[in-house]
Write an enzyme that holds these catalytic residues in place. Structure first.
Site, PDB file in Angstrom:
ATOM      1  N   ASN A  25      12.599  16.025   6.494  1.00 27.08           N
ATOM      2  CA  ASN A  25      13.178  16.278   5.197  1.00 27.08           C
ATOM      3  C   ASN A  25      12.345  16.651   3.997  1.00 27.08           C
ATOM      4  OD1 ASN A  25      16.473  15.231   5.438  1.00 27.08           O
ATOM      5  ND2 ASN A  25      15.174  13.712   6.708  1.00 27.08           N
ATOM      6  N   HIS A 120      20.105   8.782   4.377  1.00 29.88           N
ATOM      7  CA  HIS A 120      20.533   7.838   5.439  1.00 29.88           C
ATOM      8  C   HIS A 120      21.216   8.465   6.772  1.00 29.88           C
ATOM      9  CE1 HIS A 120      20.971   3.663   6.973  1.00 29.88           C
ATOM     10  NE2 HIS A 120      22.152   4.217   7.205  1.00 29.88           N
ATOM     11  N   ASP A 156      20.770   0.767   0.527  1.00 33.06           N
ATOM     12  CA  ASP A 156      21.642   1.683   1.179  1.00 33.06           C
ATOM     13  C   ASP A 156      23.076   1.722   0.503  1.00 33.06           C
ATOM     14  OD1 ASP A 156      19.747   2.788   3.026  1.00 33.06           O
ATOM     15  OD2 ASP A 156      20.236   1.232   4.625  1.00 33.06           O
TER      16      ASP A 156
HETATM   17  C1  GRF Z   1      15.637  10.537   8.720  1.00 32.34           C
HETATM   18  O1  GRF Z   1      16.481  10.242   9.774  1.00 32.34           O
HETATM   19  C2  GRF Z   1      16.081   9.732   7.511  1.00 32.34           C
HETATM   20  O2  GRF Z   1      17.567   9.834   7.730  1.00 32.34           O
HETATM   21  C3  GRF Z   1      15.795   8.569   7.511  1.00 32.34           C
HETATM   22  O3  GRF Z   1      14.620   8.613   7.964  1.00 32.34           O
HETATM   23  C4  GRF Z   1      14.303   9.697   8.977  1.00 32.34           C
HETATM   24  C5  GRF Z   1      13.298  10.528   8.347  1.00 32.34           C
HETATM   25  O4  GRF Z   1      12.831  11.629   9.184  1.00 32.34           O
HETATM   26  N1  GRF Z   1      15.848   7.835   6.320  1.00 32.34           N
HETATM   27  P1  GRF Z   1      11.764  12.822   8.477  1.00 32.34           P
HETATM   28  O5  GRF Z   1      10.584  11.877   8.300  1.00 32.34           O
HETATM   29  O6  GRF Z   1      12.242  13.394   7.203  1.00 32.34           O
HETATM   30  O7  GRF Z   1      11.661  13.746   9.559  1.00 32.34           O
END
Ligand code: GRF
Length: 212
Positions: A25, A120, A156
């Site tokens: 992300n 989330h 959350d």
């Molecule tokens: C994602 O699935 C996000 O929704 C959750 O943790 C994960 C993080 O993935 N909070 P990344 O480290 O961004 O690949």
């Protein structure tokens, strides 16, 4: 009681990303900034884990990084106070939690009210907490998805900014569903940050309005 209204700032933003893991992300947000889709820059990538792959990725991208070990602090509050101090020094406008596996203390939330976002992997308020994709598969819902929300004290449960719906198939496993959800996460998280610095997010009570 009169409701307080918060409006996100229209400006070139200074963003800190907090992560604990692979950082996909973070990558999506950073790519969107590099391509000029978001009027902001990442001024810090922070992790509670020294060996987080996302931290390494940030270094490779030439970004400033910081790791603080929670074990070298007496309690959660002093750990978060140290983070807040760093963020204040850097004049951070927005904190993006991106797979940050620590609960933010009220001290942190209050220092950055409506200035912390999280992603989330479920359609909140369904399936909060850990293993949201597994919870969805086990419950047997037909649709799940992803949620970008502001972070308030309760985990959350802050105001919802954007959501994306993802179908759940009968033969889905936690992993296959997680993969399908992640694709959507990478779209809606950068989009939420973009809207933020276009000055288009208004929080009234627990609702977020997207302004034209
Ligand atoms: C994602 O699935 C996000 O929704 C959750 O943790 C994960 C993080 O993935 N909070 P990344 O480290 O961004 O690949």
């Amino acid at each position: 009681m009169e409701e307080k209204v918060f409006r996100s700032p229209k400006k070139r933003g200074r963003v800190a990303v907090l992560l604990s893991g692979r950082g996909s992300n973070f990558r999506a947000i950073h790519d969107a900034m590099s391509e000029g889709r978001i009027n902001a820059e990442i001024v810090l990538v922070f992790s509670n884990k020294a060996d987080a792959p996302g931290l390494q990725m940030a270094r490779e991208r030439g970004l400033d990084t910081l790791h603080l070990d929670p074990k070298s602090f007496p309690d959660k509050e002093s750990y978060d106070a140290a983070i807040v101090e760093e963020l204040k020094k850097l004049k951070v406008d927005l904190v993006c939690l991106a797979g940050y596996m620590k609960i933010i203390t009220p001290l942190f939330c209050q220092a950055y009210r409506n200035q912390i976002m999280n992603i989330h992997p479920a359609l909140l308020p369904s399936f909060p907490g850990l293993h949201a994709q597994r919870q969805a598969v086990e419950y047997g819902v037909r649709y799940s998805g992803a949620t970008v929300h502001f972070v308030w004290e309760e985990v959350d449960a802050g105001p919802i900014i954007l959501q994306a719906v993802v179908p759940v198939y009968q033969d889905d496993t936690e992993e296959t569903l997680a993969e399908r959800i992640l694709e959507q996460e990478h779209k809606i998280y950068p989009e939420a940050v973009r809207l933020y610095f276009e000055g288009r997010l208004e929080v009234r009570g627990r609702k977020v309005y997207i302004l034209d």
